[in-house]
Design an enzyme around this catalytic site. Structure first.
Site: not given
Lengths: 96, 130, 135
Positions: B39, B77-79, B82
């Site tokens: 994501f 989830l991409c850090v 996010a």
């Protein structure tokens, strides 16, 4: 290659760009608002001529478009058919 | 066949999160493997457990969590994305001094390298967005 | 991971109005560490990402355009720009940053990273890829 177009051809140039890049042997799948491009009476249908085109049935139904309204030669698939098309093509290009 | 799915948009605003879900489910039903769902951009908003849609609407976040639980799917989830959008797990809360977490079950936060790895390790990479 | 794949990042959105261009560039920078065969395509409004003279001081956003000039140092040096998209927008190569890389095999000769291609040539380049990333 499988090309995905998810936007209406009347709102942006994605379908135009996709069809200009498509080669013989490539397939186009219209999904989400992209399905409006498959309607025969619409101006954009001319962009599909000479290409192999499918359309996602659930997205058509959601938008109240019946199969008899589609341009000639367009194949209607469900999500399982979508998966089969991804499998059958070596890669997928999403024209977002 | 092994798929990596990238989701670029958040739930409800765009149909892409729905299409990605239906595609993932159909692929699993057909016996394919989903290596990872990544994501990115506003897509990270698919992973907040604080979502409360009306009773008569689909719960997109819960639907992802259930899919991950049933099929043991790696949902990342991409850090960087996010952090920008306030999606927080325990590790991020500690590192960035946040007083709460909101990540939904079945999701984890990790780097963009996970997307590249997905592209390398999978037979097909497919992007859903706007 | 021993596999090397041809990975292409396809950029079709203008910078600043949405975050796609910047977050896409972040993927390219991270992806460079994976030692894959990487290339970038800029077409449609994506060509606006490469224009010279971007100054974001008045909108309070980070100007990330200088980052494109660093791509050569990350061995990202196959950058395809769609000629038709440029022309439609009244742009020429001179309106874009001059992106270069140094060829280790030719005594670090400086070479152009940008390849101006026709739609048909771009179609061939896409067909030759293994993975296409879209943002």
């Amino acid at each position: 290659m499988l090309h995905l177009v998810n936007k209406s051809p009347y709102d942006g140039s994605n379908l135009n760009t996709a069809t200009s890049i498509m080669k013989s042997g490539d397939t186009l799948l219209l999904i989400e608002d992209g399905v409006y491009g498959a309607v025969k009476a619409g101006k954009a249908a001319s962009l599909l001529e000479g290409h192999t085109v499918s359309v996602l049935g659930p997205d058509l139904a959601a938008r109240g478009i019946t199969k008899d309204k589609l341009a000639d030669g367009i194949n209607v698939v469900d999500y399982a058919g979508f998966v089969d098309m991804v499998e059958a093509n070596d890669k997928v290009q999403s024209w977002l | 066949m092994k798929f990596t799915i990238q989701v670029n948009e958040g739930p409800y605003q765009h149909q892409s999160a729905d299409t990605a879900y239906h595609f993932a489910k159909a692929a699993l039903d057909k016996g394919h493997e989903i290596f990872r769902i990544f994501f990115y951009h506003d897509g990270v908003n698919n992973g907040t457990r604080l979502t409360t849609p009306p009773q008569d609407d689909r719960n997109i976040v819960n639907r992802w969590s259930e899919l991950a639980r049933e099929h043991d799917i790696d949902m990342v989830l991409c850090v960087a994305a996010a952090q920008r959008r306030g999606i927080v797990d325990d590790g991020e809360a500690e590192r960035n001094g946040k007083d709460a977490t909101n990540i939904a079950p079945g999701f984890r936060i990790s780097g963009l390298g996970q997307l590249i790895e997905g592209g390398i390790e999978s037979d097909r990479t497919i992007v859903f967005g706007d | 991971m021993s596999k090397t794949k041809k990975m292409m990042y396809i950029n079709r959105k203008a910078p600043y109005g949405t975050i796609y261009a910047w977050e896409s560039l972040e993927v390219v920078l991270i992806g460079a560490a994976f030692e894959q065969d990487v290339s970038l395509a800029f077409m449609d409004d994506g060509v606006y990402q490469l224009t010279k003279g971007q100054d974001t001081s008045g909108i309070g956003m980070k100007n990330f355009s200088p980052t494109y000039a660093a791509l050569g140092d990350f061995e990202v040096n196959k950058i395809y720009v769609d000629k038709e998209s440029l022309e439609e927008r009244g742009l020429t190569l001179d309106d874009l940053q001059h992106l270069v890389w140094e060829d280790e095999d030719e005594d670090w000769a400086e070479k152009d990273s940008i390849h101006l291609v026709s739609r048909a040539e771009l179609s061939d380049v896409l067909a030759d890829q293994d993975v296409l990333f879209n943002f």
